[in-house]
Enzyme design. Structure first.
Site, PDB file in Angstrom:
ATOM      1  CG  ASP A  88      -1.978  -1.077   1.156  1.00  0.00           C
ATOM      2  OD1 ASP A  88      -2.352  -1.463   0.033  1.00  0.00           O
ATOM      3  OD2 ASP A  88      -2.426  -1.536   2.222  1.00  0.00           O
ATOM      4  CE1 TYR A  93       4.227  -6.507   3.903  1.00  0.00           C
ATOM      5  CE2 TYR A  93       3.476  -8.782   4.066  1.00  0.00           C
ATOM      6  CZ  TYR A  93       3.621  -7.613   3.344  1.00  0.00           C
ATOM      7  OH  TYR A  93       3.172  -7.552   2.048  1.00  0.00           O
TER       8      TYR A  93
END
Length: 244
Positions: A52, A110
């Protein structure tokens, strides 16, 4: 024709994510444009995932097909001479023609970094989420065990995601304290839209003792987005590793 795999590191601050979109600057668009200029070809770069707007990557993998005479293992050096300062190619290599960065990856790791102090960040302002409330990291660690394994993660998915299944498997989730930073690491076979950021938002509620670790189990089982925490800002999120 060769299939070349690239590993990229990038600062996502000035980009609207990876994937090409109209009227905005994205990492994919920038990389495709520059590779096209180098090779003189129309290039389609396949990314391992969508990141994103504002999300960073330390080891983002992608691949493209080309007839260039530049050796695949040297391509990253040529690319780095042209790429902007906030994108760097760490490696390049030839892979089989049927290799696909997105469909062939087995999982990703992540990290999400929280600056747990009252003062905002200056140097790290684009890479951490400043959070002034004192966090109980032991409770946050206890809560992470309830997201491990295979679950329907509907509670941790933002609306607007068009996927066939909300079932994902989390292999590892851990909390690391580094002075006044709290870093959440999570490894899984895949992640839903905003899933990591919503998990972090939920763990912050545990850390503040607004909810208990056991409540996280209930939230997972509820399959109800309204039960989970908020979506924390993108800037603290970083793609650490892609597994093949």
């Amino acid at each position: 024709m060769k299939n070349v795999k690239l590993t990229l590191e990038y600062d996502g601050t000035n980009y609207c994510g990876w994937q090409k979109q109209k009227n905005v600057v994205t990492v994919q668009e920038e990389v495709e444009k520059i590779i096209g200029e180098i090779t003189g070809e129309k290039i389609d770069v396949i990314g391992c995932s969508r990141t994103d707007s504002g999300v960073h990557a330390k080891a983002y993998t992608c691949n493209f097909k080309t007839n260039t005479v530049i050796p695949p293992e040297k391509f990253y050096l040529v690319l780095n001479s042209v790429l902007p300062d906030d994108i760097v190619a760490l490696n390049s290599e030839e892979v089989p023609m049927d290799f696909h960065s997105r469909f062939d990856n087995k999982g990703k790791t992540y990290s999400y970094t929280i600056l747990n102090r009252l003062q905002r960040a200056a140097i790290d302002r684009n890479y951490v989420y400043q959070y002034g409330h004192k966090l109980n990291c032991d409770l946050m660690r206890e809560a992470t065990k309830y997201i491990l394994g295979t679950h329907d993660f509907t509670s941790f998915k933002s609306t607007g995601s068009k996927v066939k299944s909300n079932i994902r498997t989390i292999y590892e989730a851990r909390i690391v304290e580094d002075e006044n930073k709290v870093i959440f690491y999570v490894t899984g076979d895949g992640f839903l839209y905003n899933m990591v950021r919503i998990i972090v938002g939920t763990l912050l509620e545990v850390g503040e003792e607004k909810i208990t670790p056991l409540n996280v189990k209930t939230i997972v089982e509820s399959k109800d987005r309204t039960k989970a925490g908020r979506v924390v800002p993108a800037k603290g999120l970083c793609l650490e590793k892609v597994m093949y």
